[in-house]
Design a protein around this motif. Structure first.
Motif, PDB file in Angstrom:
ATOM      1  N   UNK A  60       1.047  -1.256   0.030  1.00 30.41           N
ATOM      2  CA  UNK A  60       0.138  -0.173  -0.109  1.00 30.41           C
ATOM      3  C   UNK A  60       1.030   1.208  -0.062  1.00 30.41           C
ATOM      4  N   UNK A  61       0.552   2.258  -0.857  1.00 33.75           N
ATOM      5  CA  UNK A  61       1.244   3.555  -0.667  1.00 33.75           C
ATOM      6  C   UNK A  61       0.202   4.541  -0.430  1.00 33.75           C
ATOM      7  N   UNK A  62       0.473   5.732   0.066  1.00 29.29           N
ATOM      8  CA  UNK A  62      -0.216   6.757   0.448  1.00 29.29           C
ATOM      9  C   UNK A  62       0.641   7.873  -0.186  1.00 29.29           C
ATOM     10  N   UNK A  63      -0.385   9.079  -0.711  1.00 30.75           N
ATOM     11  CA  UNK A  63       0.117  10.362  -1.465  1.00 30.75           C
ATOM     12  C   UNK A  63      -0.785  11.336  -0.730  1.00 30.75           C
ATOM     13  N   UNK A  76      -5.787  12.693   1.191  1.00 25.23           N
ATOM     14  CA  UNK A  76      -4.589  11.688   1.272  1.00 25.23           C
ATOM     15  C   UNK A  76      -5.484  10.506   0.437  1.00 25.23           C
ATOM     16  N   UNK A  77      -4.407   9.998  -0.298  1.00 24.60           N
ATOM     17  CA  UNK A  77      -4.785   8.957  -1.360  1.00 24.60           C
ATOM     18  C   UNK A  77      -4.301   7.696  -0.997  1.00 24.60           C
ATOM     19  N   UNK A  78      -4.984   6.521  -0.999  1.00 25.17           N
ATOM     20  CA  UNK A  78      -4.251   5.411  -0.664  1.00 25.17           C
ATOM     21  C   UNK A  78      -4.380   4.458  -2.013  1.00 25.17           C
ATOM     22  N   UNK A  79      -3.378   4.048  -2.220  1.00 27.11           N
ATOM     23  CA  UNK A  79      -3.254   2.968  -3.617  1.00 27.11           C
ATOM     24  C   UNK A  79      -2.868   1.664  -2.911  1.00 27.11           C
ATOM     25  N   UNK A  80      -3.118   0.630  -3.710  1.00 26.21           N
ATOM     26  CA  UNK A  80      -2.768  -0.774  -3.911  1.00 26.21           C
ATOM     27  C   UNK A  80      -1.825  -0.957  -4.888  1.00 26.21           C
ATOM     28  N   UNK A  81      -0.548  -1.565  -4.597  1.00 35.54           N
ATOM     29  CA  UNK A  81       0.363  -1.851  -5.894  1.00 35.54           C
ATOM     30  C   UNK A  81      -0.302  -3.216  -6.249  1.00 35.54           C
ATOM     31  N   UNK A  82      -0.830  -3.317  -7.446  1.00 37.56           N
ATOM     32  CA  UNK A  82      -1.146  -4.587  -7.917  1.00 37.56           C
ATOM     33  C   UNK A  82      -0.537  -4.982  -9.351  1.00 37.56           C
ATOM     34  N   UNK A  84       2.415  -4.151 -10.393  1.00 42.87           N
ATOM     35  CA  UNK A  84       3.341  -3.167 -10.760  1.00 42.87           C
ATOM     36  C   UNK A  84       2.575  -1.692 -10.960  1.00 42.87           C
ATOM     37  N   UNK A  85       1.238  -1.873 -10.670  1.00 42.88           N
ATOM     38  CA  UNK A  85       0.462  -0.563 -11.013  1.00 42.88           C
ATOM     39  C   UNK A  85      -0.455   0.155  -9.870  1.00 42.88           C
ATOM     40  N   UNK A  86      -0.570   1.143  -9.719  1.00 42.98           N
ATOM     41  CA  UNK A  86      -1.178   1.866  -8.771  1.00 42.98           C
ATOM     42  C   UNK A  86      -2.597   1.635  -8.839  1.00 42.98           C
ATOM     43  N   UNK A  87      -3.315   1.238  -8.062  1.00 37.78           N
ATOM     44  CA  UNK A  87      -4.918   1.012  -7.965  1.00 37.78           C
ATOM     45  C   UNK A  87      -5.487   2.017  -6.881  1.00 37.78           C
ATOM     46  N   UNK A  88      -6.266   2.975  -7.304  1.00 34.01           N
ATOM     47  CA  UNK A  88      -6.684   3.630  -6.333  1.00 34.01           C
ATOM     48  C   UNK A  88      -7.851   2.958  -5.245  1.00 34.01           C
ATOM     49  N   UNK A  89      -7.473   3.067  -3.846  1.00 29.77           N
ATOM     50  CA  UNK A  89      -8.534   2.349  -3.142  1.00 29.77           C
ATOM     51  C   UNK A  89      -9.384   3.445  -2.358  1.00 29.77           C
ATOM     52  N   UNK A  90      -8.718   4.336  -1.946  1.00 23.89           N
ATOM     53  CA  UNK A  90      -9.516   5.216  -1.072  1.00 23.89           C
ATOM     54  C   UNK A  90      -9.006   6.795  -1.233  1.00 23.89           C
ATOM     55  N   UNK A  91      -9.877   7.627  -0.793  1.00 23.37           N
ATOM     56  CA  UNK A  91      -9.462   9.129  -0.749  1.00 23.37           C
ATOM     57  C   UNK A  91     -10.142   9.682   0.347  1.00 23.37           C
ATOM     58  N   UNK A  92      -9.265  10.268   1.292  1.00 28.83           N
ATOM     59  CA  UNK A  92      -9.666  11.005   2.715  1.00 28.83           C
ATOM     60  C   UNK A  92      -9.606  12.225   2.643  1.00 28.83           C
ATOM     61  N   UNK A  93     -10.662  13.032   2.906  1.00 31.79           N
ATOM     62  CA  UNK A  93     -10.614  14.270   3.221  1.00 31.79           C
ATOM     63  C   UNK A  93     -10.589  14.748   4.297  1.00 31.79           C
TER      64      UNK A  93
END
Length: 102
Positions: A60-63, A76-82, A84-93
């Motif tokens: 998991x990576x966070x931006x 904050x954006x949460x991505x799963x690496x699947x 080799x690609x970033x798949x957006x899982x969640x956006x927190x405001x």
């Protein structure tokens, strides 16, 4: 340690030059479970990697594309690496309300 005198887990802390935590490595040898959590210099989690039996189970990576004038992240954006690609899982405001001292 466990009651049978075997090692339960270890945690290793690595720091940025400014003193904030850069990385925490958590290792449970008995369960063959291993987690690495990485932080940016502001102390925000940027990556979590979980492994079991030497195989990666999750990555998991966070931006943090937005911060307020006090440096607190507001998006904050949460991505799963699947595969080799970033798949957006969640956006927190987050919204902050600041008060002045009297």
């Amino acid at each position: 340690y466990h009651s049978d005198d075997t090692l339960g887990y270890t945690e290793k802390f690595i720091y940025h030059p400014n003193g904030t935590i850069k990385e925490i490595v958590y290792d449970e040898p008995k369960r063959k479970f291993f987690t690495t959590t990485r932080f940016n210099e502001q102390g925000e989690v940027i990556e979590i990697i979980n492994k079991r039996d030497n195989k990666q189970r999750s990555h998991i990576i966070y931006k943090y594309p937005e911060h307020d004038e006090y440096g607190n992240w507001t998006r904050r954006e949460k991505y799963k690496i699947k595969e080799g690609k970033e798949v957006l899982l969640d956006i927190e405001i987050r919204e902050f309300e600041y008060y002045q001292e009297l």
